[in-house]
Design a protein around this motif. Structure first.
Motif, PDB file in Angstrom:
ATOM      1  N   THR A  98      15.189 -48.469 -38.442  1.00  0.00           N
ATOM      2  CA  THR A  98      14.016 -49.332 -38.284  1.00  0.00           C
ATOM      3  C   THR A  98      13.038 -48.811 -37.247  1.00  0.00           C
ATOM      4  O   THR A  98      11.842 -48.657 -37.536  1.00  0.00           O
ATOM      5  N   PHE A  99      13.511 -48.520 -36.050  1.00  0.00           N
ATOM      6  CA  PHE A  99      12.593 -48.106 -34.981  1.00  0.00           C
ATOM      7  C   PHE A  99      11.831 -46.821 -35.322  1.00  0.00           C
ATOM      8  O   PHE A  99      10.593 -46.785 -35.191  1.00  0.00           O
ATOM      9  N   SER A 240      11.366 -56.299 -40.340  1.00  0.00           N
ATOM     10  CA  SER A 240      12.340 -55.212 -40.234  1.00  0.00           C
ATOM     11  C   SER A 240      13.629 -55.677 -39.574  1.00  0.00           C
ATOM     12  O   SER A 240      14.717 -55.237 -39.949  1.00  0.00           O
ATOM     13  N   THR A 241      13.515 -56.559 -38.594  1.00  0.00           N
ATOM     14  CA  THR A 241      14.712 -57.081 -37.937  1.00  0.00           C
ATOM     15  C   THR A 241      15.562 -57.885 -38.915  1.00  0.00           C
ATOM     16  O   THR A 241      16.788 -57.715 -38.982  1.00  0.00           O
ATOM     17  N   GLN A 246      20.334 -57.800 -42.819  1.00  0.00           N
ATOM     18  CA  GLN A 246      20.730 -58.162 -44.172  1.00  0.00           C
ATOM     19  C   GLN A 246      21.070 -56.933 -45.011  1.00  0.00           C
ATOM     20  O   GLN A 246      21.102 -57.006 -46.233  1.00  0.00           O
ATOM     21  N   LEU A 247      21.346 -55.823 -44.357  1.00  0.00           N
ATOM     22  CA  LEU A 247      21.658 -54.572 -45.049  1.00  0.00           C
ATOM     23  C   LEU A 247      22.927 -54.734 -45.886  1.00  0.00           C
ATOM     24  O   LEU A 247      23.991 -55.062 -45.361  1.00  0.00           O
ATOM     25  N   PHE A 248      22.805 -54.498 -47.186  1.00  0.00           N
ATOM     26  CA  PHE A 248      23.947 -54.741 -48.085  1.00  0.00           C
ATOM     27  C   PHE A 248      24.044 -53.727 -49.228  1.00  0.00           C
ATOM     28  O   PHE A 248      25.068 -53.067 -49.398  1.00  0.00           O
ATOM     29  N   PHE A 297      17.789 -62.147 -32.323  1.00  0.00           N
ATOM     30  CA  PHE A 297      17.236 -60.798 -32.280  1.00  0.00           C
ATOM     31  C   PHE A 297      15.778 -60.775 -32.738  1.00  0.00           C
ATOM     32  O   PHE A 297      14.974 -60.006 -32.206  1.00  0.00           O
ATOM     33  N   SER A 298      15.431 -61.593 -33.717  1.00  0.00           N
ATOM     34  CA  SER A 298      14.037 -61.640 -34.167  1.00  0.00           C
ATOM     35  C   SER A 298      13.135 -62.165 -33.060  1.00  0.00           C
ATOM     36  O   SER A 298      12.030 -61.642 -32.834  1.00  0.00           O
ATOM     37  N   SER A 299      13.609 -63.180 -32.352  1.00  0.00           N
ATOM     38  CA  SER A 299      12.819 -63.733 -31.253  1.00  0.00           C
ATOM     39  C   SER A 299      12.620 -62.704 -30.146  1.00  0.00           C
ATOM     40  O   SER A 299      11.516 -62.559 -29.605  1.00  0.00           O
ATOM     41  N   VAL A 300      13.688 -61.967 -29.819  1.00  0.00           N
ATOM     42  CA  VAL A 300      13.591 -60.942 -28.769  1.00  0.00           C
ATOM     43  C   VAL A 300      12.644 -59.829 -29.197  1.00  0.00           C
ATOM     44  O   VAL A 300      11.779 -59.386 -28.423  1.00  0.00           O
TER      45      VAL A 300
END
Length: 310
Positions: A98-99, A240-241, A246-248, A297-300
């Motif tokens: 992602t990054f 992206s977070t 949700q990677l599956f 994590f989304s909030s951060v």
């Protein structure tokens, strides 16, 4: 005189009633137009979410009657080392995929927005193609590219530098790099298009003024592009977070049904508990835990992305 007054009152009442009827008709018509979305969302979205919260406190294999077990499912999941391993794998693969993708997407969008690049429309379509490609097809192709055999494409490239071949489906970091590469390749084009739309909304006068003041290309990117793209960066970081946790499909197709510890993700762990072990209680408990993990994590990430460009 009284007769005329009564007629006027009756006329006003009839006009008001007619208006109310028309307003009600428009209101009902509007609700009918949007009702399919809410009906489908209730059936396939809201109900499964609420049912999962209920099922997280039950013991159920999908066939027999449910049995209330309280917090037992959560204790089982939190005490399972494989869950923590899957969470670690998900975090690492999400970070690797992602990054870099967001950074490269900004650079690509900046290049596509430049007047110096020829055939820009062709490149825009090319970058966006991986996003509309089937995830299964992408996983199959990357499974061939990251083959464990010495004839695999990546291993052949490594041999040019006199490096030993890597077991991409069994080694600890080989699996993570391979899956992260799939995520990177599939989503970098999507984020590039989002950033390109943001760049085209930036007034050109800012860049012209910066050039007059002697700003370099890097300074334009740092002091104009990135701050003005902040809302778009927040949007892509948020999506992206969620997507990373949700990677599956990628690990499932790449690893097959081996569910190896090196590449299992939280959603794959959840899926295995539900549809392989028929333990829907622990699977629902995992889904609930993942729900709150994604929120945190989304909030951060949104908080950190919101500080970019200030």
């Amino acid at each position: 005189m009284n007769l005329n007054t009564d007629k006027n009152k009756m006329k006003n009442i009839s006009i008001f009633t007619a208006r109310m009827t028309e307003e009600k008709k428009e209101m009902v018509t509007g609700y009918l137009y949007i009702s399919p979305f809410f009906i489908l969302f209730t059936i396939f979205g809201l109900f499964p979410i609420l049912f999962s919260f209920y099922l997280g406190f039950q013991k159920w294999n999908g066939l027999t009657e449910m049995e209330f077990v309280g917090w037992a499912n959560f204790r089982f999941v939190l005490e399972d080392p494989l869950f923590w391993k899957s969470l670690y794998n998900t975090f690492i693969m999400g970070l690797l995929g992602t990054f870099p993708q967001l950074v490269v997407a900004i650079v690509l969008a900046f290049a596509l927005n430049s007047a110096l690049i020829k055939f820009r429309n062709f490149y825009r379509v090319s970058y966006f193609m991986p996003y509309v490609t089937s995830t299964v097809a992408v996983a199959v192709v990357f499974g061939v590219i990251f083959s464990e055999q010495e004839s695999g494409l990546i291993n052949v490239i490594l041999s040019w530098f006199h490096l030993d071949p890597v077991n991409w489906t069994t080694s600890e970091w080989g699996v993570k790099f391979a899956i992260a590469a799939m995520v990177f390749w599939r989503w970098v084009g999507y984020n590039t298009i989002i950033y390109l739309a943001g760049l085209q909304s930036i007034p050109k006068e800012l860049y012209e003024a910066a050039k007059i003041d002697g700003a370099t290309l890097f300074q334009q990117l740092r002091y104009i592009t990135v701050p003005m793209l902040r809302p778009f960066i927040i949007f892509t970081v948020f999506l992206s977070t969620i997507g990373a946790f949700q990677l599956f499909t990628e690990p499932l197709i790449f690893l097959g049904r081996s569910y190896r510890e090196e590449g299992i993700t939280v959603v794959l762990y959840l899926w295995r508990e539900a549809f392989v072990n028929l333990s829907f209680g622990p699977a629902s408990a995992t889904a609930i835990l993942l729900f709150f993990i994604i929120i945190i994590f989304s909030s951060v990430n949104v908080f950190l992305a919101n500080r970019i460009g200030r």
